[in-house]
Design a protein around this motif. Structure first.
Motif, PDB file in Angstrom:
ATOM      1  N   ALA A  41      48.262 -13.992 -71.474  1.00 55.72           N
ATOM      2  CA  ALA A  41      49.297 -13.249 -70.922  1.00 55.72           C
ATOM      3  C   ALA A  41      48.931 -12.201 -69.889  1.00 55.72           C
ATOM      4  O   ALA A  41      49.819 -11.803 -69.217  1.00 55.72           O
ATOM      5  N   GLY A  42      47.633 -12.350 -69.511  1.00 52.55           N
ATOM      6  CA  GLY A  42      47.054 -11.640 -68.339  1.00 52.55           C
ATOM      7  C   GLY A  42      46.490 -10.164 -68.804  1.00 52.55           C
ATOM      8  O   GLY A  42      46.136  -9.349 -68.002  1.00 52.55           O
ATOM      9  N   GLY A  43      45.989 -10.184 -70.272  1.00 49.75           N
ATOM     10  CA  GLY A  43      45.529  -8.900 -70.648  1.00 49.75           C
ATOM     11  C   GLY A  43      44.145  -8.874 -70.397  1.00 49.75           C
ATOM     12  O   GLY A  43      43.360  -9.829 -70.424  1.00 49.75           O
ATOM     13  N   THR A  44      43.354  -7.747 -69.789  1.00 49.64           N
ATOM     14  CA  THR A  44      41.951  -7.650 -69.538  1.00 49.64           C
ATOM     15  C   THR A  44      41.340  -6.651 -70.359  1.00 49.64           C
ATOM     16  O   THR A  44      40.228  -6.709 -70.543  1.00 49.64           O
ATOM     17  N   LEU A  45      41.931  -5.529 -70.732  1.00 51.64           N
ATOM     18  CA  LEU A  45      41.664  -4.302 -71.357  1.00 51.64           C
ATOM     19  C   LEU A  45      41.500  -4.507 -72.799  1.00 51.64           C
ATOM     20  O   LEU A  45      42.371  -4.838 -73.573  1.00 51.64           O
ATOM     21  N   VAL A  46      40.203  -4.564 -73.307  1.00 50.33           N
ATOM     22  CA  VAL A  46      40.009  -4.423 -74.753  1.00 50.33           C
ATOM     23  C   VAL A  46      38.995  -3.101 -75.057  1.00 50.33           C
ATOM     24  O   VAL A  46      38.020  -2.888 -74.661  1.00 50.33           O
ATOM     25  N   ASP A  47      39.399  -2.571 -76.410  1.00 49.84           N
ATOM     26  CA  ASP A  47      38.822  -1.605 -76.718  1.00 49.84           C
ATOM     27  C   ASP A  47      38.479  -1.631 -77.925  1.00 49.84           C
ATOM     28  O   ASP A  47      39.205  -1.701 -78.964  1.00 49.84           O
TER      29      ASP A  47
END
Length: 327
Positions: A41-47
């Protein structure tokens, strides 16, 4: 998907996937599906964080290790913005901060080994240790930034006074400033008494004004307010579980709920559109961190990733309950 830029220009999605329960509470197959769908879906940030789910048996570091193995298997490390946190150990659910230089550098090595990476995009101190001089902490952060080749450094659960003091010291000595701030932040209004944890912070007017003036990136955890608005719209406040009622159900949030329901009816949008848009459309450089238990929850948020909530409406929600502002 909306994005903002780190200091080196790398694009960070304004929705971030929190992977705290990956490797412990979330089954591996489901966790892999959620990571894949988020990236698709275009997500890049993982925390993540070093101490996540340390309170379960053998939980310390499992979230980082799961994410690291998945990135290596998918060969996608460079496509992601990886944020992790250190400086905290758990004794049960009690958080114990240790921001000494040696502890921080040791935990940094552990995090990078678990994540199977030679660099980090964002590194945060997970809690403050108020008794430790802020000058010492800022100096330690410089070593962390150099060792991890960080784009940006920051803090989680620090009050504005300490953030301000840290950045004043950094500016005076030509050091890297705190650019990323992680705190409780959502459409809901919070009070110190809601969470039974004095080591956490929530968004307040002082922090908001400071972060906006300094162009800090704010990573909002509990960005969905634990689903308060969505659940209340779907089933009514009487059907909310007792914990959610105790934490979120107050007069100000009831007024915000009423305003949200009116807005959704007029604009033919969903409660999630508004809750997500409150952060991703905010004048602050904001990212909404989400922690999902299943794909349905993830898809609900992703469907709202591009929703634009007008600045006037954001201001209206911020004023509701304070001055009886009428929009």
């Amino acid at each position: 998907m909306k994005y903002l830029s780190l200091s080196n220009g790398k694009k960070m999605s304004k929705i971030g996937l929190g992977v705290s329960r990956f490797g412990t509470r979330i089954p591996a197959e489901l966790a892999e599906e959620m990571l894949a769908r988020f990236c698709q879906a275009g997500g890049t940030l993982v925390d993540t964080a070093r101490n996540y789910y340390e309170w379960v048996e053998n939980g310390r570091g499992k979230s980082e290790a799961f994410l690291g193995a998945w990135m290596e298997n998918q060969k996608c490390r460079d496509q992601l913005v990886v944020s992790t946190k250190g400086g905290v150990r758990n004794c049960g659910r009690v958080f114990i901060a240790d921001l000494s230089r040696d502890t921080l550098l040791k935990e940094l090595d552990e995090s990078m080994y678990a994540l199977r990476t030679g660099y980090l995009d964002i590194y945060l101190l997970h809690r403050d240790e108020p008794e430790r001089p802020v000058e010492e902490i800022v100096e330690s952060l410089q070593e962390i930034a150099a060792k991890a080749d960080c784009c940006d450094i920051g803090v989680c659960n620090w009050n504005c006074q300490r953030i301000r003091a840290a950045n004043q010291y950094a500016e005076k000595h030509g050091l890297l400033p705190i650019r990323v701030v992680q705190t409780w932040w959502s459409l809901a209004s919070y009070t110190d008494e809601m969470w039974d944890d004095p080591t956490t912070t929530h968004m307040d007017a002082e922090t908001s004004e400071y972060c906006q003036a300094q162009h800090c990136i704010v990573m909002g955890y509990t960005s969905q307010a634990k689903g308060f608005f969505q659940k209340a719209c779907a089933s009514g406040v009487d059907c909310l579980d007792p914990l959610l009622k105790r934490r979120i159900l107050n007069a100000e949030n009831l007024k915000k709920l009423n305003k949200l329901q009116e807005y959704c009816k007029i604009n033919c949008c969903t409660a999630t559109d508004v809750v997500v848009g409150y952060i991703t459309s905010n004048p602050l450089l904001g990212t909404a961190l989400i922690s999902c238990s299943n794909l349905v929850q993830l898809e609900d948020v992703l469907a709202s990733a591009d929703y634009h909530l007008e600045t006037e409406m954001i201001r209206c929600f911020d004023e509701v309950g304070k001055y009886e502002y009428i929009c």
